[in-house]
Scaffold this active site. Sequence first.
Site, PDB file in Angstrom:
ATOM      1  CE  LYS A 221     -26.209  16.087  51.854  1.00 40.63           C
ATOM      2  NZ  LYS A 221     -26.285  16.690  50.631  1.00 40.63           N
ATOM      3  CB  CYS A 356     -25.366  11.892  44.025  1.00 42.59           C
ATOM      4  SG  CYS A 356     -23.720  12.970  43.966  1.00 42.59           S
TER       5      CYS A 356
HETATM    6  N1  PMP Z   1     -28.186  11.040  50.826  1.00 43.30           N
HETATM    7  C1  PMP Z   1     -28.828  11.929  50.393  1.00 43.30           C
HETATM    8  C2  PMP Z   1     -30.351  11.991  50.161  1.00 43.30           C
HETATM    9  C3  PMP Z   1     -28.154  13.123  50.002  1.00 43.30           C
HETATM   10  O1  PMP Z   1     -28.928  14.305  49.627  1.00 43.30           O
HETATM   11  C4  PMP Z   1     -26.778  13.041  50.224  1.00 43.30           C
HETATM   12  C5  PMP Z   1     -26.200  14.619  50.063  1.00 43.30           C
HETATM   13  N2  PMP Z   1     -26.342  14.971  48.682  1.00 43.30           N
HETATM   14  C6  PMP Z   1     -26.068  12.182  50.756  1.00 43.30           C
HETATM   15  C7  PMP Z   1     -26.642  10.941  50.977  1.00 43.30           C
HETATM   16  C8  PMP Z   1     -24.650  12.080  51.155  1.00 43.30           C
HETATM   17  O2  PMP Z   1     -24.339  12.866  52.015  1.00 43.30           O
HETATM   18  P1  PMP Z   1     -22.781  13.085  52.387  1.00 43.30           P
HETATM   19  O3  PMP Z   1     -22.178  13.699  51.010  1.00 43.30           O
HETATM   20  O4  PMP Z   1     -22.850  14.184  53.381  1.00 43.30           O
HETATM   21  O5  PMP Z   1     -21.971  11.994  52.800  1.00 43.30           O
END
Ligand code: PMP
Length: 398
Positions: A221, A356
């Site tokens: 990200k 999510c």
């Molecule tokens: N926390 C937040 C606020 C996120 O935006 C994300 C990714 N959408 C995650 C956790 C999880 O990150 P990752 O999938 O890279 O482990």
Amino acid sequence: SLDGNKAAVRDQFPGLPEGWHYLDSAATAQKPQAVIDAITRAYAHDYATVHRGVYERSAMMTQSYEAARSAAASLIGGKPEDTVFTRGATEAINLVAQSWGRDNLKAGDRILLSTLEHHSNIVPWQMLAREVGAIIDICPISDDGRIDLEAMEKMLTEEHRLVALAHVSNVFGSILDARTATQLAHRVGAKILLDGCQAAPRIPVDIGAIGCDFYVWSAHKLYGPTGIGALTSPLLSDMPPYQGGGSMIDRVTFEETTYAPAPTRFEAGTPHIVGAIGLHAAVDWLREQDVLNLHRHESGLVAFAREELSRIEGLTLYGSDDSAGIVSFNLDGVHGHDVATILDDAGVAVRAGHHCAQPLMDHLGVSATVRASFAAHSSAEDVAALMKGLEKVKRIFG
Ligand code: PMP
């Protein structure tokens, strides 16, 4: 101007062809050429394992890997010896839950989360709570999408062992007052974990000033590769291992194994060596852009987008005007997936769905939102393309 940066920055992203408007950086960021080059160079010219080889190539790779750790730490004002490479934020949170959590929580202890958390900052705590008999409390959010710290202050008790909150919401872009949240947690003796996935690429972060106990983020990200992220915590040296295997040990016999000190103790197996190098290049690239400068750029785009969107009849805007580069909305009577499909036809890539964050969708009373998220390469042209695409949505759905 909003486009002052545009040509120079956008040209550094080979994944962004002319006429394509990528507004899904909150899901994952496109990669600047500097990051792609660093990864290619590492595989093509510098590749070898780390920490084991006695030959020069391996020693050089080990130096690069450890330099990446220093970069990961200093990005957020932390120390390399407090920083573990993980697969991403998700693995980092699971590590804290399974290592620190199992060691420190018992039946009746409480964990405080908020309504707006990502599933990766909910499910690991539910798994832990079920295992040890802990109880999860949910701090409410305000109407404009902020974690309600006044409510948090009233909710926190001596039973709370941990508070885990998003530093920036992936749905609203709202920014937590992390220092105040940390002070409130510490006042009752709780530790605090901040999920910095959306914060680290978007706002300056200094965990020394915040004082938090755990900080996690994902490189993908932050203009870096997938498969790598970091956990920084001053508590690592008191925490038991999370996974067992090679590289994390001091001495192994069939009778007993002793472990390496932190952070090595938490990096079982051959690590994502080239991922770390890509992460380092991404951190360097972000620093060159100056994250405060990026924050201003993305805030300007948010203000412009929200103003334009608010003119559309039947459009509900979520969150607040001072969001960090993320705008969520819904059009009355049109499912987000239909909005996103028509926008895709118009060359605009947005995310539609629950992001999510299903408990947050339940709270909002919707099954999905449409989310546009900005990055360093975004411009007013991207917002204009979004608006044009939404006009088409309105025409089709009458
Ligand atoms: N926390 C937040 C606020 C996120 O935006 C994300 C990714 N959408 C995650 C956790 C999880 O990150 P990752 O999938 O890279 O482990």
